[in-house]
Design a protein around this motif. Structure first.
Motif, PDB file in Angstrom:
ATOM      1  N   ALA A  25       0.805  -1.226   0.000  1.00 52.28           N
ATOM      2  CA  ALA A  25       0.000   0.000   0.000  1.00 52.28           C
ATOM      3  C   ALA A  25       0.837   1.275   0.000  1.00 52.28           C
ATOM      4  CB  ALA A  25      -0.929   0.002   1.215  1.00 52.28           C
ATOM      5  N   ALA A  26       2.126   1.174   0.288  1.00 53.93           N
ATOM      6  CA  ALA A  26       2.976   2.367   0.356  1.00 53.93           C
ATOM      7  C   ALA A  26       3.047   3.056  -1.005  1.00 53.93           C
ATOM      8  CB  ALA A  26       4.374   1.985   0.824  1.00 53.93           C
ATOM      9  N   SER A  27       3.255   4.350  -0.978  1.00 48.51           N
ATOM     10  CA  SER A  27       3.356   5.112  -2.225  1.00 48.51           C
ATOM     11  C   SER A  27       4.704   4.835  -2.889  1.00 48.51           C
ATOM     12  CB  SER A  27       3.233   6.609  -1.943  1.00 48.51           C
ATOM     13  OG  SER A  27       4.392   7.081  -1.265  1.00 48.51           O
ATOM     14  N   LYS A  81       3.651  -1.728  -6.873  1.00 56.05           N
ATOM     15  CA  LYS A  81       2.370  -1.042  -7.048  1.00 56.05           C
ATOM     16  C   LYS A  81       1.465  -1.763  -8.046  1.00 56.05           C
ATOM     17  CE  LYS A  81       1.248   1.544  -4.963  1.00 56.05           C
ATOM     18  NZ  LYS A  81       0.697   1.369  -3.597  1.00 56.05           N
ATOM     19  N   VAL A  82       2.034  -2.487  -9.001  1.00 60.86           N
ATOM     20  CA  VAL A  82       1.214  -3.296  -9.904  1.00 60.86           C
ATOM     21  C   VAL A  82       0.453  -4.358  -9.108  1.00 60.86           C
ATOM     22  CG1 VAL A  82       1.325  -5.061 -11.710  1.00 60.86           C
ATOM     23  CG2 VAL A  82       2.545  -2.918 -12.005  1.00 60.86           C
ATOM     24  N   PRO A 106      -2.389   7.454   2.773  1.00 59.72           N
ATOM     25  CA  PRO A 106      -1.781   8.430   3.683  1.00 59.72           C
ATOM     26  C   PRO A 106      -2.617   9.687   3.884  1.00 59.72           C
ATOM     27  CG  PRO A 106      -0.720   8.529   1.540  1.00 59.72           C
ATOM     28  CD  PRO A 106      -1.667   7.369   1.486  1.00 59.72           C
ATOM     29  N   THR A 107      -3.577   9.946   2.986  1.00 55.66           N
ATOM     30  CA  THR A 107      -4.462  11.101   3.129  1.00 55.66           C
ATOM     31  C   THR A 107      -5.907  10.646   2.976  1.00 55.66           C
ATOM     32  OG1 THR A 107      -4.322  11.608   0.756  1.00 55.66           O
ATOM     33  CG2 THR A 107      -2.757  12.720   2.210  1.00 55.66           C
ATOM     34  N   GLU A 108      -6.819  11.486   3.445  1.00 57.23           N
ATOM     35  CA  GLU A 108      -8.237  11.143   3.345  1.00 57.23           C
ATOM     36  C   GLU A 108      -8.699  11.202   1.896  1.00 57.23           C
ATOM     37  OE1 GLU A 108     -11.221  12.975   5.657  1.00 57.23           O
ATOM     38  OE2 GLU A 108     -10.425  12.297   7.587  1.00 57.23           O
TER      39      GLU A 108
END
Length: 227
Positions: A65-67, A86-87, A124-126
């Motif tokens: 899930a990390a960017s 990310k894939v 990490p953000t809404e």
């Protein structure tokens, strides 16, 4: 190149593949990451990188899930490796989405929760998603409506109503995440939900629920008696 000249990690990598094929559940998180990284970093021992990713993010789900920017902070992770990770994340999200798309949502509620959690709980953000349903409560559209900060996302009732009318939706489910991990709704969440519900009601559209998801679980406004 003779067997004696082969890099030491190639034998380990082959044994890991064999173990995976025989019993995927038996592998630890870092070993799954090893196999994944080996496809994009074929000429390097990736075990230390896999372990560094787990140490940095905590577990496999958090790594996936990390960017990309966060992943590249780990030594050994370049663009190719970040893209490969990310894939996997995107493939998992799409698989979960297929479990709810074009199906009666209210009869596949657990799958809906799995999808929302997988798509949003670790962001990490809404973010705000709107799920639009037809008269048979079949999901006809799943749209990301707004992105916000770590603790606030603006959502405007008139925009929700306009989009619902455009899609000829009969009902809506609101979903947003709490990056803090705690899915308990805030006072602002409750007031905003009331405003959206009243705006939808005025044009004959039902607000079925508002789900809040986070690392620590999820909450349902309907189950809490808030809708």
């Amino acid at each position: 190149m003779s067997d004696d000249d082969q890099p030491h990690y190639l034998g380990h990598r082959e044994r890991l593949r064999e173990r995976f094929l025989a019993s995927p559940d038996a592998l630890q998180d870092y070993e799954i990451l090893e196999l994944l990284l080996a496809t994009v970093i074929p000429r390097r021992d990736v075990k230390p990188i896999a372990k560094a990713l787990i140490a940095r993010f905590g577990d496999l789900a958090e790594v996936i899930a990390a960017s990309p920017a966060q992943l590249r902070e780990v030594d050994g992770i370049k663009d190719a490796a970040a893209t490969g990770i990310k894939v996997v994340h995107e493939a998992a999200r799409r698989m979960l989405r297929l479990q709810v798309l074009d199906r009666p949502v209210l009869s596949s509620w657990d799958q809906l929760l799995d999808y929302c959690t997988g798509a949003m709980a670790r962001l990490p953000t809404e973010q705000f998603r709107l799920l639009f349903l037809d008269r048979k409560n079949v999901l006809i559209a799943d749209e990301l409506q707004q992105k916000g900060t770590v603790d606030h996302t603006p959502l405007y009732p008139r925009e929700v109503v306009k989009r619902a009318l455009d899609l000829h939706a009969s009902a809506v489910i609101m979903v947003h995440n709490h990056p803090s991990g705690d899915p308990a709704p805030s006072k602002a969440d409750i007031e905003m939900t009331r405003q959206v519900r009243e705006a939808l009601k005025a044009v004959g559209i039902i607000l079925h629920d508002h789900l809040v998801v986070g690392r620590k679980g999820h909450t349902s406004f309907k189950s809490m008696g808030l809708i």
